[in-house]
Write a protein that holds these residues in place. Structure first.
Motif, PDB file in Angstrom:
ATOM      1  N   GLU A  44       9.358   2.653   7.333  1.00 43.66           N
ATOM      2  CA  GLU A  44       9.440   1.335   7.643  1.00 43.66           C
ATOM      3  C   GLU A  44       9.744   1.208   8.288  1.00 43.66           C
ATOM      4  N   HIS A  84       4.818 -17.529  -2.149  1.00 40.36           N
ATOM      5  CA  HIS A  84       4.493 -18.611  -3.169  1.00 40.36           C
ATOM      6  C   HIS A  84       3.918 -17.217  -4.521  1.00 40.36           C
ATOM      7  N   ASN A 136      -3.864  -2.836   4.331  1.00 35.03           N
ATOM      8  CA  ASN A 136      -4.472  -3.758   5.099  1.00 35.03           C
ATOM      9  C   ASN A 136      -4.834  -3.326   6.379  1.00 35.03           C
ATOM     10  N   ALA A 159       0.653  -1.719   0.088  1.00 38.47           N
ATOM     11  CA  ALA A 159       0.005   0.313   0.145  1.00 38.47           C
ATOM     12  C   ALA A 159       1.338   1.120  -0.062  1.00 38.47           C
TER      13      ALA A 159
HETATM   14  C1  LIG Z   1       0.188 -13.178   5.681  1.00 38.35           C
HETATM   15  C2  LIG Z   1      -0.245 -12.813   4.104  1.00 38.35           C
HETATM   16  C3  LIG Z   1      -0.268 -13.606   3.197  1.00 38.35           C
HETATM   17  C4  LIG Z   1      -0.664 -13.301   1.936  1.00 38.35           C
HETATM   18  N1  LIG Z   1      -1.323 -13.829   0.814  1.00 38.35           N
HETATM   19  C5  LIG Z   1      -1.590 -13.237  -0.318  1.00 38.35           C
HETATM   20  C6  LIG Z   1      -1.603 -13.635  -1.159  1.00 38.35           C
HETATM   21  O1  LIG Z   1      -1.248 -14.824  -1.613  1.00 38.35           O
HETATM   22  N2  LIG Z   1      -2.219 -13.687  -2.488  1.00 38.35           N
HETATM   23  C7  LIG Z   1      -2.403 -11.864  -2.321  1.00 38.35           C
HETATM   24  O2  LIG Z   1      -3.279 -11.405  -3.852  1.00 38.35           O
HETATM   25  N3  LIG Z   1      -2.717 -11.356  -1.612  1.00 38.35           N
HETATM   26  C8  LIG Z   1      -2.261 -11.893  -0.250  1.00 38.35           C
HETATM   27  N4  LIG Z   1      -1.909 -11.810   0.425  1.00 38.35           N
HETATM   28  C9  LIG Z   1      -2.729  -9.580   0.715  1.00 38.35           C
HETATM   29  C10 LIG Z   1      -1.526  -8.984   0.086  1.00 38.35           C
HETATM   30  O3  LIG Z   1      -0.348  -9.133   0.088  1.00 38.35           O
HETATM   31  C11 LIG Z   1      -0.964  -7.628   1.439  1.00 38.35           C
HETATM   32  O4  LIG Z   1      -2.633  -8.095   2.195  1.00 38.35           O
HETATM   33  C12 LIG Z   1      -0.662  -6.772   1.208  1.00 38.35           C
HETATM   34  O5  LIG Z   1       1.051  -6.716   0.515  1.00 38.35           O
HETATM   35  C13 LIG Z   1      -0.422  -5.489   1.944  1.00 38.35           C
HETATM   36  O6  LIG Z   1      -0.085  -4.373   2.250  1.00 38.35           O
HETATM   37  P1  LIG Z   1      -0.054  -3.854   2.990  1.00 38.35           P
HETATM   38  O7  LIG Z   1       1.085  -2.451   2.531  1.00 38.35           O
HETATM   39  O8  LIG Z   1      -1.772  -3.043   3.540  1.00 38.35           O
HETATM   40  O9  LIG Z   1       0.393  -3.880   4.927  1.00 38.35           O
HETATM   41  P2  LIG Z   1       1.811  -4.610   4.992  1.00 38.35           P
HETATM   42  O10 LIG Z   1       2.303  -5.547   3.470  1.00 38.35           O
HETATM   43  O11 LIG Z   1       1.877  -5.016   6.023  1.00 38.35           O
HETATM   44  O12 LIG Z   1       3.384  -3.273   5.064  1.00 38.35           O
HETATM   45  C14 LIG Z   1       2.468  -2.448   5.858  1.00 38.35           C
HETATM   46  C15 LIG Z   1       4.210  -1.422   6.644  1.00 38.35           C
HETATM   47  O13 LIG Z   1       3.822  -1.050   7.364  1.00 38.35           O
HETATM   48  C16 LIG Z   1       5.184  -1.488   8.597  1.00 38.35           C
HETATM   49  N5  LIG Z   1       4.757  -0.339   9.411  1.00 38.35           N
HETATM   50  C17 LIG Z   1       3.458  -1.230  10.535  1.00 38.35           C
HETATM   51  N6  LIG Z   1       3.575  -0.257  11.851  1.00 38.35           N
HETATM   52  C18 LIG Z   1       4.684   0.899  11.452  1.00 38.35           C
HETATM   53  C19 LIG Z   1       4.826   1.850  12.699  1.00 38.35           C
HETATM   54  N7  LIG Z   1       4.690   2.270  13.480  1.00 38.35           N
HETATM   55  N8  LIG Z   1       6.261   2.366  11.925  1.00 38.35           N
HETATM   56  C20 LIG Z   1       6.429   2.338  10.615  1.00 38.35           C
HETATM   57  N9  LIG Z   1       6.217   1.371   9.929  1.00 38.35           N
HETATM   58  C21 LIG Z   1       5.087   0.443  10.305  1.00 38.35           C
HETATM   59  C22 LIG Z   1       5.717  -3.067   8.206  1.00 38.35           C
HETATM   60  O14 LIG Z   1       6.718  -3.390   9.120  1.00 38.35           O
HETATM   61  C23 LIG Z   1       5.058  -3.344   6.813  1.00 38.35           C
HETATM   62  O15 LIG Z   1       5.926  -3.465   6.077  1.00 38.35           O
HETATM   63  C24 LIG Z   1      -1.372 -12.034   1.903  1.00 38.35           C
HETATM   64  C25 LIG Z   1      -1.543 -11.279   3.073  1.00 38.35           C
HETATM   65  C26 LIG Z   1      -1.074 -11.614   4.428  1.00 38.35           C
HETATM   66  C27 LIG Z   1      -1.083 -10.988   5.754  1.00 38.35           C
END
Ligand SMILES: Cc1cc2nc3c(=O)[nH]c(=O)nc-3n(C[C@H](O)[C@H](O)[C@H](O)COP(=O)(O)OP(=O)(O)OC[C@H]3O[C@@H](n4cnc5c(N)ncnc54)[C@H](O)[C@@H]3O)c2cc1C
Lengths: 422, 113
Positions: A38, A52, A300, A18
């Motif tokens: 980060e 995967h 998320n 995101a």
């Molecule tokens: C375990 C798992 C498996 C998944 N498998 C699939 C799949 O097979 N196929 C698919 O399409 N989608 C999958 N998803 C869904 C999708 O990939 C994820 O939902 C998506 O990558 C999430 O992105 P994000 O940026 O919202 O969150 P995240 O990738 O969790 O990124 C959030 C970031 O914020 C950082 N952060 C948090 N708090 C702080 C803070 N206070 N200060 C600084 N940094 C901070 C964290 O370290 C992290 O790097 C999966 C999700 C999960 C949780």
């Protein structure tokens, strides 16, 4: 103590998919003063442990693994010299003074001022404490995501005889992954009468390796004092209560919990942002701006996604609107419409639509509460139907996204979304 | 003989029924190709990790460059687990060429410099 102060136009909390796509989009919109903060030692977020494949079918039209998907964005960030701080934890948001306080392993405490803030801190996994399984808390009980990180990033297999509670995709994917690494995955229990995972994952993660999936079944006791020795599983009735006489003891050294995710939204909540009680993420308008001035939320941490492509799309919406707010300032607000939904929807985003002149397109996302084999989706202004579509096989684990376009939102009085079984 | 398959090409998961030469229920060409393959010679992509020389708590994610026969999965896993990569590792670098003579390579899915 010396406190470092820095200033950026856009500050992004969290360098997962995101945050990365928000940064990319804001940069493409002409903003160059961008910082990603980060806490980990690398960008990419959860994608780094999702080795995967199955990512990027929508956005890149090919099947990538998680790290490959992240790489497409990280390369953009590096090529365009967008700033990012690693190993830097954001401690708090002060929305009144428009600054965040961080703790960095290199620089100590840093204050960073922003014009716009994008909150993209991801989600947390539910733990056994949250679903109250009786028994001890011995070693050997892990959330599936933690076991995934330990195995796929650190190279550490958490156990040999494994049982999995919850049929969400992460649990299914870990069932296959641990099997490939030589563990004996005994089975998966799911309390609901249907799986929460994608069909393709049931086929290629469980059926391929003859791992049984027990529906309407759950873990009712954890055995072992220091080390997990086994669990008791039991069938449940329609009200999800264990049925007496249907218990079964299973010897295992590892229990993985794949029982759900929730937005890691506490920091934003603590800084005064209104919370959407259904998603547990922030309350947002169609631009993904929260109730705090110039603070956006996506990914998320806003609502839990199953497809990374949709996470990236959301990051783009937040990045684009933050950039526009900086470039053009705030437009005159004509009115605010609060969105509503009927009881077949678990939640609906956005929570409100801020109507400005020329607003004619809004993207909605929602999930159904229970499986609906054939559903009629209605967008209504009072009793007046604005848009109708029909969709088969609606399930809670798949988010629905629908765009309303070519519509003069200023003519609307209300907006509600209904899903009805037909 | 009638056989039902759940397509794994995309998250949609179509139910496809194969009855001799009669194939029903697919909604795209990739689905049709999948079920033709699956009903004769099932294949899968494999993703895993390899050890890195000089690293104790860091592994490198890898995948097969093309699908391999399902029956070869555990044999290929043995080869993957025997291998140690040397840093720096580029994105999509070939780590094991033509594994077990299957005409498939094991390639990295992350840059580790
Ligand atoms: C375990 C798992 C498996 C998944 N498998 C699939 C799949 O097979 N196929 C698919 O399409 N989608 C999958 N998803 C869904 C999708 O990939 C994820 O939902 C998506 O990558 C999430 O992105 P994000 O940026 O919202 O969150 P995240 O990738 O969790 O990124 C959030 C970031 O914020 C950082 N952060 C948090 N708090 C702080 C803070 N206070 N200060 C600084 N940094 C901070 C964290 O370290 C992290 O790097 C999966 C999700 C999960 C949780």
């Amino acid at each position: 103590m010396k406190i470092n102060n820095k200033t950026y136009d856009i500050v992004i909390i969290g360098g997962g998919s995101a945050g990365l796509s928000a940064a990319k989009k804001a940069y493409e919109e002409g903003i160059s003063s961008i910082l990603i903060v980060e806490r980990n030692n690398e960008l990419g977020g959860i994608l780094n442990q999702c080795i995967h494949n199955g990512f990027g079918l929508h956005k890149f039209k090919k099947e990538l693994t998680g790290p490959e998907y992240a790489y497409e964005y990280i390369e953009f960030i590096k090529e365009n010299n967008i700033d990012y701080f690693l190993n830097t934890l954001v401690l708090s948001i002060n929305s009144k003074d428009k600054l965040i306080v961080c703790s960095s392993s290199e620089e100590g405490i840093i204050n960073i001022s922003y014009k716009c803030l994008i909150f993209s801190a991801g989600c947390n996994e539910r733990t056994s404490g949250q679903i109250m399984i009786p028994g001890e808390r011995p070693n050997g009980v892990f959330t599936a995501g933690l076991a995934q990180k330990l195995l796929n990033i650190d190279g550490y297999l958490v156990g040999k005889n494994v049982y999995i509670l919850g049929s969400g995709d992460i649990g299914l994917i870990m069932a296959r992954r641990m099997t490939l690494e030589g563990a004996n995955v005994i089975g998966v229990s799911e309390i609901m009468p249907y799986s929460n995972g994608l069909n393709r994952n049931i086929v290629q993660c469980l059926n391929d390796y003859n791992i049984p999936l027990r529906l309407h079944n759950t873990v009712i006791k954890i055995h072992g004092k220091n080390q997990l020795e086994g669990i008791t599983i039991c069938d449940v009735d329609d009200s999800l209560k264990p049925i007496e006489g249907r218990e079964k003891f299973i010897k295992c050294d590892t229990l993985l919990l794949s029982i759900g995710l929730y937005p890691f939204n506490a920091m934003l909540k603590n800084s005064g942002a209104k919370v959407n009680t259904e998603t547990k993420g922030a309350w947002v308008d169609q631009n993904l701006e929260t109730t705090l001035d110039s603070v956006f939320s996506c990914g998320n941490v806003l609502h839990v996604h199953d497809l990374v492509d949709y996470v990236s799309d959301e990051g783009e919406i937040a990045g684009e609107n933050a950039a526009k707010l900086i470039k053009y300032g705030r437009k005159t607000l004509l009115k605010t419409i609060f969105t509503k939904h009927n009881s077949n929807l678990g939640y609906l985003l956005p929570n409100e639509i801020k109507v400005y002149k020329d607003l004619n397109e809004v993207s909605f996302s929602f999930r159904v509460k229970k499986p609906i084999s054939k559903g009629e989706i209605l967008f209504k202004d009072g009793e007046n139907i604005i848009k109708r579509s029909v969709k088969n096989d609606l399930i809670p684990s798949e988010m629905v996204k629908i765009k309303l376009n070519n519509l003069d939102f200023n003519n609307l009085n209300e907006l509600s979304v209904e899903v009805n079984e037909i | 003989m009638k056989q039902e398959y759940i397509c794994i090409v995309c998250p949609k998961g179509c139910h496809i029924i194969v009855d001799g030469d009669n194939i029903n229920g697919y909604t795209c060409l990739r689905g049709l190709n999948y079920v033709k393959q699956e009903s004769t010679d099932p294949k899968r992509n494999i993703t895993s990790t390899v050890l890195i020389e000089g690293e104790d708590d860091l592994v490198c994610p890898v995948r097969t460059s093309l699908e391999i026969p399902k029956s070869e999965i555990f044999n290929v896993m043995k080869e993957i687990n025997k291998f140690k990569a040397k840093k720096p590792i580029q994105m999509n670098q070939v780590l094991i060429k033509n594994v077990l003579n299957l005409d498939v390579d094991i390639i990295s899915t992350k840059e580790i410099l």
